[in-house]
Design a protein around this motif. Structure first.
Motif, PDB file in Angstrom:
ATOM      1  N   ALA A  59       0.746  -1.205  -0.041  1.00 29.77           N
ATOM      2  CA  ALA A  59      -0.207   0.229   0.171  1.00 29.77           C
ATOM      3  C   ALA A  59       0.863   1.252   0.020  1.00 29.77           C
ATOM      4  O   ALA A  59       0.635   2.166  -0.584  1.00 29.77           O
ATOM      5  N   ASN A  60       2.028   1.246   0.622  1.00 30.96           N
ATOM      6  CA  ASN A  60       2.949   2.236   0.723  1.00 30.96           C
ATOM      7  C   ASN A  60       3.421   2.764  -0.342  1.00 30.96           C
ATOM      8  O   ASN A  60       3.750   3.413  -0.988  1.00 30.96           O
ATOM      9  N   ARG A  61       4.015   1.605  -1.076  1.00 30.81           N
ATOM     10  CA  ARG A  61       4.866   1.684  -2.437  1.00 30.81           C
ATOM     11  C   ARG A  61       3.692   2.194  -3.309  1.00 30.81           C
ATOM     12  O   ARG A  61       4.050   3.253  -4.289  1.00 30.81           O
ATOM     13  N   GLN A  62       2.511   1.831  -3.297  1.00 30.66           N
ATOM     14  CA  GLN A  62       1.263   2.182  -4.579  1.00 30.66           C
ATOM     15  C   GLN A  62       0.856   3.627  -4.077  1.00 30.66           C
ATOM     16  O   GLN A  62       0.713   4.366  -5.260  1.00 30.66           O
ATOM     17  N   PHE A  63       0.493   3.671  -3.298  1.00 37.22           N
ATOM     18  CA  PHE A  63      -0.058   4.974  -2.643  1.00 37.22           C
ATOM     19  C   PHE A  63       0.433   5.953  -1.666  1.00 37.22           C
ATOM     20  O   PHE A  63       0.047   7.108  -1.441  1.00 37.22           O
ATOM     21  N   GLY A  64       1.488   5.588  -1.372  1.00 40.53           N
ATOM     22  CA  GLY A  64       2.454   6.448  -0.235  1.00 40.53           C
ATOM     23  C   GLY A  64       1.899   6.366   0.962  1.00 40.53           C
ATOM     24  O   GLY A  64       1.016   5.670   1.443  1.00 40.53           O
ATOM     25  N   PRO A  65       2.440   7.020   1.954  1.00 40.05           N
ATOM     26  CA  PRO A  65       2.313   6.608   3.372  1.00 40.05           C
ATOM     27  C   PRO A  65       1.077   6.976   4.082  1.00 40.05           C
ATOM     28  O   PRO A  65       0.497   6.541   5.058  1.00 40.05           O
ATOM     29  N   SER A  66       0.418   8.064   3.484  1.00 39.10           N
ATOM     30  CA  SER A  66      -0.975   8.577   3.854  1.00 39.10           C
ATOM     31  C   SER A  66      -1.994   7.764   3.759  1.00 39.10           C
ATOM     32  O   SER A  66      -2.636   7.321   4.588  1.00 39.10           O
ATOM     33  N   ILE A  67      -2.107   6.839   2.560  1.00 47.99           N
ATOM     34  CA  ILE A  67      -2.894   5.795   2.571  1.00 47.99           C
ATOM     35  C   ILE A  67      -2.501   4.582   3.205  1.00 47.99           C
ATOM     36  O   ILE A  67      -3.400   3.958   3.692  1.00 47.99           O
ATOM     37  N   ALA A  68      -1.088   4.390   3.153  1.00 45.43           N
ATOM     38  CA  ALA A  68      -0.840   3.134   4.131  1.00 45.43           C
ATOM     39  C   ALA A  68      -1.115   3.345   5.453  1.00 45.43           C
ATOM     40  O   ALA A  68      -1.592   2.368   5.982  1.00 45.43           O
ATOM     41  N   ARG A  69      -1.161   4.539   6.052  1.00 44.13           N
ATOM     42  CA  ARG A  69      -1.726   4.756   7.535  1.00 44.13           C
ATOM     43  C   ARG A  69      -3.140   4.570   7.500  1.00 44.13           C
ATOM     44  O   ARG A  69      -3.695   3.938   8.477  1.00 44.13           O
ATOM     45  N   ARG A  70      -3.967   4.846   6.512  1.00 46.37           N
ATOM     46  CA  ARG A  70      -5.343   4.535   6.286  1.00 46.37           C
ATOM     47  C   ARG A  70      -5.736   3.211   6.499  1.00 46.37           C
ATOM     48  O   ARG A  70      -6.559   2.684   7.102  1.00 46.37           O
ATOM     49  N   VAL A  71      -5.068   2.323   5.593  1.00 45.68           N
ATOM     50  CA  VAL A  71      -4.896   0.986   5.656  1.00 45.68           C
ATOM     51  C   VAL A  71      -4.647   0.368   7.165  1.00 45.68           C
ATOM     52  O   VAL A  71      -5.488  -0.362   7.511  1.00 45.68           O
ATOM     53  N   MET A 199       5.799  -5.840  -7.648  1.00 42.84           N
ATOM     54  CA  MET A 199       6.426  -4.583  -8.019  1.00 42.84           C
ATOM     55  C   MET A 199       5.713  -3.833  -9.128  1.00 42.84           C
ATOM     56  O   MET A 199       5.508  -2.792  -9.545  1.00 42.84           O
ATOM     57  N   ASN A 200       5.904  -4.852 -10.419  1.00 40.52           N
ATOM     58  CA  ASN A 200       5.717  -4.337 -11.680  1.00 40.52           C
ATOM     59  C   ASN A 200       3.979  -4.465 -11.860  1.00 40.52           C
ATOM     60  O   ASN A 200       3.594  -3.770 -12.949  1.00 40.52           O
ATOM     61  N   VAL A 201       3.297  -4.802 -11.134  1.00 42.40           N
ATOM     62  CA  VAL A 201       1.584  -4.899 -11.130  1.00 42.40           C
ATOM     63  C   VAL A 201       1.298  -3.586 -10.405  1.00 42.40           C
ATOM     64  O   VAL A 201       0.383  -3.090 -10.783  1.00 42.40           O
TER      65      VAL A 201
END
Length: 212
Positions: A59-71, A199-201
């Motif tokens: 989640a962090n890789r794809q959307f960044g730390p803000s979205i990762a924290r929401r997850v 990673m490529n997906v």
């Protein structure tokens, strides 16, 4: 929105991991290995929980730390709520606390290292997060110092050889913690394989800092 849909999926995966690990941590592994009683070292939860770091890192890789924290927060709310139904209250409280602190540390470490070689961010984040998570969880769940949270399990405070082989004995929950951490480290290394494969997906969104 794409981010909302993926956040929901990541949150569901996270909740499933938390509930499963909370339930399975109550069951020691049965059997022996090189004469060592595995029940003094491991619970089944150790094999499941590292997947939480995989979900967070993707989640962090794809959307960044803000979205990762929401997850992480969504998984925390859903996972801990269901955990109170699937496990003892003290286990649920300990798991929720350790999970939240460990996952937030993972996000912070991953974000600092995201521009480095692809495996460094997820590996460092999961290892540091696992160490802190293990310390917090087993202390809060079983240590007599935190008995005010809830009753302790008698079998958790019985003496057992540390790592099953050393002469020094300690409460079984300490032996569990050490064995748990070793398994988490090993599983965390193995989970670099699916992380690398995805990673490529699951490529970073345009607004997110690139992650190798």
């Amino acid at each position: 929105m794409l981010s909302s849909r993926y956040t929901f999926i990541y949150a569901l995966l996270m909740a499933a991991v938390v509930v499963a690990s909370n339930f399975l941590v109550q069951f020691p592994v049965v059997g022996t290995f090189w004469g060592i009683a595995l029940g003094d070292l491991l619970t089944w939860g150790a094999f499941i929980y590292p997947f939480a770091f995989l979900v967070t890192d993707l989640a962090n890789r794809q959307f960044g730390p803000s979205i990762a924290r929401r997850v992480v927060l969504a998984g925390f709310v859903v996972g801990v709520t269901l955990s109170f139904l699937a496990s003892a209250p003290r286990i649920a409280i300990a798991s929720g606390t350790a999970y939240l602190v460990g996952q937030l540390l993972d996000i912070s470490v991953f974000n600092r290292l995201r521009r480095q070689t692809w495996w460094r961010a997820p590996l460092a984040g999961s290892l540091l997060g696992s160490a802190l998570d293990t310390l917090l969880f087993f202390s809060l769940a079983f240590a007599p110092l935190f008995a005010f949270i809830g009753p302790n399990e008698d079998f958790a405070i019985q003496s057992a050889p540390i790592l099953g082989a050393l002469a020094t004995e300690a409460p079984r929950w300490i032996s569990w913690a050490l064995g748990d951490l070793v398994v988490k480290i090993l599983v965390g290394v193995v989970l670099l394989l699916p992380y690398g494969a995805l990673m490529n997906v699951l490529k970073p969104m345009p607004q997110v800092a690139p992650a190798r």
